[in-house]
Design a protein around this motif. Structure first.
Motif, PDB file in Angstrom:
ATOM      1  N   UNK A  63       0.836  -1.197   0.000  1.00  0.00           N
ATOM      2  CA  UNK A  63       0.000   0.000   0.000  1.00  0.00           C
ATOM      3  C   UNK A  63       0.873   1.250   0.000  1.00  0.00           C
ATOM      4  N   UNK A  64       1.242   1.728  -1.208  1.00  0.00           N
ATOM      5  CA  UNK A  64       2.001   2.978  -1.260  1.00  0.00           C
ATOM      6  C   UNK A  64       1.091   4.120  -0.821  1.00  0.00           C
ATOM      7  N   UNK A  65       1.477   4.809   0.248  1.00  0.00           N
ATOM      8  CA  UNK A  65       0.608   5.808   0.854  1.00  0.00           C
ATOM      9  C   UNK A  65       0.282   6.978  -0.060  1.00  0.00           C
ATOM     10  N   UNK A  66      -0.939   7.521   0.147  1.00  0.00           N
ATOM     11  CA  UNK A  66      -1.400   8.743  -0.540  1.00  0.00           C
ATOM     12  C   UNK A  66      -1.619   8.524  -2.041  1.00  0.00           C
ATOM     13  N   UNK A  67      -1.851   9.648  -2.743  1.00  0.00           N
ATOM     14  CA  UNK A  67      -2.080   9.600  -4.193  1.00  0.00           C
ATOM     15  C   UNK A  67      -1.847  11.016  -4.701  1.00  0.00           C
ATOM     16  N   UNK A  68      -2.211  11.283  -5.948  1.00  0.00           N
ATOM     17  CA  UNK A  68      -1.961  12.618  -6.507  1.00  0.00           C
ATOM     18  C   UNK A  68      -2.669  13.703  -5.685  1.00  0.00           C
ATOM     19  N   UNK A 110       7.331   8.876  -4.033  1.00  0.00           N
ATOM     20  CA  UNK A 110       8.400   8.102  -3.382  1.00  0.00           C
ATOM     21  C   UNK A 110       7.856   6.762  -2.877  1.00  0.00           C
ATOM     22  N   UNK A 111       6.705   6.796  -2.198  1.00  0.00           N
ATOM     23  CA  UNK A 111       6.100   5.566  -1.684  1.00  0.00           C
ATOM     24  C   UNK A 111       5.883   4.559  -2.809  1.00  0.00           C
ATOM     25  N   UNK A 112       5.390   5.074  -3.955  1.00  0.00           N
ATOM     26  CA  UNK A 112       5.108   4.193  -5.089  1.00  0.00           C
ATOM     27  C   UNK A 112       6.399   3.641  -5.700  1.00  0.00           C
ATOM     28  N   UNK A 113       7.422   4.498  -5.824  1.00  0.00           N
ATOM     29  CA  UNK A 113       8.705   4.021  -6.371  1.00  0.00           C
ATOM     30  C   UNK A 113       9.240   2.842  -5.570  1.00  0.00           C
ATOM     31  N   UNK A 114       9.177   2.973  -4.244  1.00  0.00           N
ATOM     32  CA  UNK A 114       9.682   1.891  -3.384  1.00  0.00           C
ATOM     33  C   UNK A 114       8.819   0.642  -3.556  1.00  0.00           C
ATOM     34  N   UNK A 115       7.497   0.828  -3.599  1.00  0.00           N
ATOM     35  CA  UNK A 115       6.594  -0.323  -3.748  1.00  0.00           C
ATOM     36  C   UNK A 115       6.823  -1.033  -5.079  1.00  0.00           C
ATOM     37  N   UNK A 129       6.292 -14.841  -3.597  1.00  0.00           N
ATOM     38  CA  UNK A 129       5.152 -14.210  -2.921  1.00  0.00           C
ATOM     39  C   UNK A 129       4.223 -13.628  -3.984  1.00  0.00           C
ATOM     40  N   UNK A 130       2.900 -13.758  -3.781  1.00  0.00           N
ATOM     41  CA  UNK A 130       1.951 -13.081  -4.670  1.00  0.00           C
ATOM     42  C   UNK A 130       1.722 -11.678  -4.114  1.00  0.00           C
ATOM     43  N   UNK A 131       1.830 -10.678  -4.994  1.00  0.00           N
ATOM     44  CA  UNK A 131       1.726  -9.280  -4.552  1.00  0.00           C
ATOM     45  C   UNK A 131       0.459  -8.644  -5.116  1.00  0.00           C
ATOM     46  N   UNK A 132      -0.280  -7.973  -4.250  1.00  0.00           N
ATOM     47  CA  UNK A 132      -1.433  -7.165  -4.662  1.00  0.00           C
ATOM     48  C   UNK A 132      -1.105  -5.722  -4.281  1.00  0.00           C
ATOM     49  N   UNK A 133      -1.337  -4.799  -5.200  1.00  0.00           N
ATOM     50  CA  UNK A 133      -1.035  -3.384  -4.947  1.00  0.00           C
ATOM     51  C   UNK A 133      -2.343  -2.609  -4.751  1.00  0.00           C
ATOM     52  N   UNK A 134      -2.360  -1.672  -3.801  1.00  0.00           N
ATOM     53  CA  UNK A 134      -3.555  -0.827  -3.636  1.00  0.00           C
ATOM     54  C   UNK A 134      -3.608   0.241  -4.721  1.00  0.00           C
ATOM     55  N   UNK A 135      -2.443   0.578  -5.304  1.00  0.00           N
ATOM     56  CA  UNK A 135      -2.415   1.453  -6.477  1.00  0.00           C
ATOM     57  C   UNK A 135      -1.089   1.227  -7.209  1.00  0.00           C
ATOM     58  N   UNK A 136      -1.084   1.511  -8.521  1.00  0.00           N
ATOM     59  CA  UNK A 136       0.132   1.323  -9.318  1.00  0.00           C
ATOM     60  C   UNK A 136       0.536   2.604 -10.031  1.00  0.00           C
ATOM     61  N   UNK A 137      -0.227   3.675  -9.830  1.00  0.00           N
ATOM     62  CA  UNK A 137       0.196   4.967 -10.349  1.00  0.00           C
ATOM     63  C   UNK A 137      -0.239   6.061  -9.371  1.00  0.00           C
ATOM     64  N   UNK A 138       0.349   7.243  -9.546  1.00  0.00           N
ATOM     65  CA  UNK A 138      -0.043   8.399  -8.745  1.00  0.00           C
ATOM     66  C   UNK A 138      -0.844   9.281  -9.681  1.00  0.00           C
ATOM     67  N   UNK A 139      -2.173   9.146  -9.631  1.00  0.00           N
ATOM     68  CA  UNK A 139      -2.961   9.763 -10.700  1.00  0.00           C
ATOM     69  C   UNK A 139      -4.327  10.281 -10.290  1.00  0.00           C
ATOM     70  N   UNK A 140      -4.751  10.027  -9.071  1.00  0.00           N
ATOM     71  CA  UNK A 140      -6.114  10.433  -8.753  1.00  0.00           C
ATOM     72  C   UNK A 140      -6.256  10.882  -7.308  1.00  0.00           C
ATOM     73  N   UNK A 141      -7.493  10.940  -6.873  1.00  0.00           N
ATOM     74  CA  UNK A 141      -7.788  11.273  -5.482  1.00  0.00           C
ATOM     75  C   UNK A 141      -7.602  10.028  -4.632  1.00  0.00           C
TER      76      UNK A 141
END
Ligand SMILES: [Zn+2]
Length: 243
Positions: free
Chosen positions: A35-40, A76-81, A93-105
Motif C-alpha cells: 500500500x504505497x501511501x497517498x495519491x496525486x 516516493x512511496x510508489x517508487x519503493x513499492x 510471494x503473490x503481490x497485490x497493490x492498492x495502487x500502481x500509479x499516482x494519478x487520482x484522489x
C-alpha cells in the motif's frame, strides 16, 4: 556407532522431507498487499476510524514532500513499492497493490484495508515517508495497531512481530537512525484491517540529507530490499530469497 546412527536418521529425515517440500511449492502462494501511501490528490472526506466508531478522520491529508528533491511523498512511496513488488514475486510471494500509479484522489484508508482483507493478505504493508516541521528530525520507524477489542485483537500480536522484523531489516538496509516502533490506536487503516498490518516511515523527506538519499534509485532499492527481507522473515521464509 552413535554418529553413524545420527547420520542415518538425518538421511531418513531428508528423504521423508523431500515430498513435503514438493507439496509446499504447490500450495497457494502467500499474499502480500503493498500500500504505497497517498495519491496525486488528498481526500478531505471523513470516515470512521474503526468499525462502528463515532470518531471520524479525514480520508487522506495528502502526505509530505521532499524539501530538497521536491518529490511528492506519494511518488516516493510508489517508487519503493514498485521496486519491492518484483523482489517479493521472485521470492515466491503473490503481490497485490492498492495502487500502481499516482494519478487520482486518494481512496482513503478503509478502502485500502478492504483490499488487504479481500486478498487474505499474510501481511498488509503500508509504505510511507515522514515529514516534520523540524528539519533535524530523521530516521526510520514502523507503526502497528494498538490493541483494541473487536478491532485489532485478532491481528495485534502478528502485526507487532511483523513491525519488529521489518523495522530491523529496514534500518539495516538504509542505515538511517532507528526511531523504533510505535503503537497507534487511531489509524483507520489499522483498525479496519483483518490481517496483520504495519506502516513503515522509511525516513524524513523534510530532512535534507534523508530526502536527497531517498530520491535516488540506490536508496529506493535499499528500502525495497529491507522491506522484502523483513517481510520474508515474518512469513517464515528465507530472507536470502530477496535479490
Ligand atoms: Zn504518508
Amino acid at each position: 556407532m552413535r554418529s553413524s546412527a545420527l547420520g542415518l536418521l538425518a538421511l531418513a529425515a531428508l528423504l521423508v522431507g523431500l515430498p513435503a517440500a514438493e507439496a509446499v511449492t504447490s500450495a497457494p502462494l502467500p499474499v502480500v498487499v503493498l500500500d504505497p501511501g497517498h495519491d496525486l490528490r488528498a481526500n478531505p472526506a471523513t470516515e470512521p476510524i474503526g468499525p462502528g466508531s463515532a470518531t471520524r478522520k479525514i480520508k487522506d491529508g495528502g502526505g509530505t514532500h521532499g524539501v530538497v528533491s521536491g518529490l511528492r511523498e506519494a511518488d516516493l512511496n510508489l517508487r519503493i513499492a514498485l521496486r519491492l513488488r518484483p523482489l517479493l514475486e521472485r521470492a515466491g510471494i503473490r503481490v497485490v497493490m492498492t495502487r500502481t500509479k499516482t494519478a487520482g484522489t486518494s481512496i482513503g484508508n478503509i478502502a485500502r484495508a478492504r483490499i488487504a482483507n479481500r486478498a487474505h493478505a499474510g501481511l498488509f504493508l503500508r509504505i510511507h515517508a515522514d515529514g516534520s516541521t523540524d528539519p533535524r528530525a530523521r530516521g526510520t520507524h514502523t507503526l502497528y495497531p494498538a490493541l483494541h477489542a473487536r478491532w485489532t485483537d485478532d491481528v495485534y500480536s502478528a502485526s507487532r512481530r511483523a513491525a519488529t522484523l521489518v523495522q530491523s531489516e529496514l534500518v539495516r538496509a538504509l542505515g538511517f537512525p532507528d526511531r523504533g516502533l510505535q503503537e497507534r490506536p487511531d489509524y483507520t487503516g489499522f483498525n479496519w484491517a483483518d490481517v496483520p498490518v504495519i506502516l513503515v516511515e522509511v525516513g524524513f523527506m523534510t530532512n535534507p540529507a534523508e530526502d536527497r538519499l531517498l530520491a535516488t534509485p540506490a536508496y529506493e532499492g535499499r528500502a525495497a530490499l529491507g522491506l522484502c527481507r523483513g517481510t520474508m522473515r515474518f512469513l517464515g521464509r528465507p530472507a536470502s530469497r530477496c535479490r
